[in-house]
Scaffold this active site. Sequence first.
Site, short mmCIF file in Angstrom:
data_model
loop_
_atom_site.label_atom_id
_atom_site.label_comp_id
_atom_site.label_asym_id
_atom_site.label_seq_id
_atom_site.Cartn_x
_atom_site.Cartn_y
_atom_site.Cartn_z
N GLU A 99 21.77 -29.64 49.70
CA GLU A 99 22.41 -29.61 50.94
C GLU A 99 22.33 -31.56 51.12
O GLU A 99 22.68 -31.72 51.84
CB GLU A 99 22.15 -28.92 52.14
N PRO A 122 21.72 -17.06 50.89
CA PRO A 122 20.99 -16.84 52.11
C PRO A 122 20.12 -18.34 52.32
O PRO A 122 19.15 -18.01 51.15
CB PRO A 122 20.79 -15.93 52.83
N SER A 123 19.54 -18.38 53.52
CA SER A 123 18.13 -19.01 53.72
C SER A 123 17.00 -18.39 53.28
O SER A 123 16.80 -17.42 53.80
CB SER A 123 18.00 -19.18 55.42
N GLY A 163 16.22 -19.01 47.70
CA GLY A 163 15.11 -19.35 46.80
C GLY A 163 15.68 -20.30 45.61
O GLY A 163 15.79 -21.43 45.07
N LYS A 164 16.84 -21.48 46.40
CA LYS A 164 17.83 -22.02 45.74
C LYS A 164 16.48 -23.59 45.59
O LYS A 164 17.15 -24.20 44.68
CB LYS A 164 18.86 -22.49 46.97
#
Length: 547
Positions: A472, A344-345, A348-349
Amino acid sequence: MTLLVPKYMTNFFQNGVFQVPQWPVIAGMLLLVTASGAISALQNYQLQSTGEDIVRDARLALSKHLLRLPIREYDQRDSGDLLSRVGNDTSQLRNAFMQCTSALASGFITVIGSAAFMAMLDPILFGTAITLLLTVFTLMLLSAKFIERASYDSQYTLGDLTSTLNRDLAGIRTIRASNGFENENKVIAALINRVRLSGLKIAKIQSIVNPLATIALQLAAIIVFGLGLWRVTTGLLSVEKLTQFIMLLFISISPLSQIIYAGSQIGNSMAAMNRIREILDIPEEKDSDTVVATINEHMPLAHSGPRPPAVEFQHVYFSYGSKPILRDLNLSISQGSVTALVGPSGAGKSTILQLIERFYDPSSGNINVLGKDITTCDRDDLRSHIAYVEQDSPALSGSIRENLLLGSNDCSDDECRRVLESVNLSHLLDRSDKGLDMQIGENGIMLSGGERQRLAIARALLSTAKIILLDEATANLDADNERLITQLLTQVEGRTFIIVAHRLATIIDSDLIYVLNQGRIIGSGTHKQLFKTAPFYRNLATEQYIS
Ligand SMILES: Nc1ncnc2c1ncn2[C@@H]1O[C@H](COP(=O)(O)OP(=O)(O)OP(=O)(O)O)[C@@H](O)[C@H]1O
């Protein structure tokens, strides 16, 4: 040379009586005055040119330093304020420096020379003059302190103004679309008024001090002249000597005023200097590094045994401030694989990608890239092995070529064209007859969001980096282009891709998928494995109609 003129003037007198000068005397004087003018012009030019050199060096040092600050500094600072320091503050420094150097250098010798001559002519008259002048000087130096404070405020507010305008111009479409013009205009007007008020404060101090200094100088001249006349009438001084003395006094008054004015400008330049120093004093990103290794990705191949992972996180903890972002994170990404980070947003990606780039260092734990602990490697060397396509895929103002070759200049036009073709951007080259030199506008405004993303991917593919981070990077692409890029990544050999994606369709074929939630890895495996074993991932997939 100017100082010789009064001595020459004594030729006009003989025993206190005016004598018509001979032609050679007049010619000599004219020569003296002309030569002195020419020398002063040359000297002035030389000084200005030295001043320009010094300010150029300050600008070079500041702009170079600005691009090498630790990334955390950019998080905390305003880019407009930083720009203002390179532009406004260095200009301020330049102006004050020019006035000070030219006043001090050209005027200093004249003033000191005149003083020496005057002291020889009549020590009492000289003592009176010097006492009065020192009083004026002290007044000016006191005022410089007030001016420095006001100037510091003014330059800070100017920095705020530049940042606000910068922000507004960058977000002009949002501002127009949300009718935010009036509000922004009020903020800008308030800042402009604050700059004006600081300017007025400086003007008030200067408009009191400068005329006071001029009046004091004139008074000093009158007092000295009166005292000199009295000494002539009492026979203590000859008319010739008084004439010489007064001439020397007048010769020194103009450079002296310049020096005094320059003194009042020191406050401005000190304020500008302090703002420039504030930035130069921040250690550069590399300053605290101890480099003991370089990354050599080929080395392990020469040895028997497995190749080290392309990227490895061992018990990594990280926070931007007090709130922990990554907790006890362990990852191992094989060389040549495609690995995805999903979650999810705010999980920490992107932070993981930024740690691989070493924009930030972990609070604890180790990160290895191609088998080397990155804290022991040279950052430029580390980054030369990694290409990073940021989340918003910013394009730089300039040409397509400049955007493709950022950081690496040794690719041919053919290679540029081929890579554009591979990401379906060849049509850009047909838009104008400029080809690769076509300008794409500020931040790539003349491209669509999807085109900007593909241009950023093209840059990464064109680089020699073995590890490619895509954050992204396909979020703005239509289905066809998204498929094209996804397929392209699987066809590229010898590179490791680490992909952050929300749309699972783009990463289901990845060799390995890590699922993150609240800074922890909560699952890893292939799409099939995760779908079976990780309920969190299954929910994500089901929400996106992926089975
Ligand atoms: N420079 C920063 N300073 C302070 N906090 C930050 C900074 N960058 C990110 N954060 C915070 O760290 C957390 C993780 O952010 P990150 O960008 O890594 O998440 P993400 O998983 O990539 O999210 P998204 O999918 O929305 O891009 C978020 O809570 C975010 O607000």
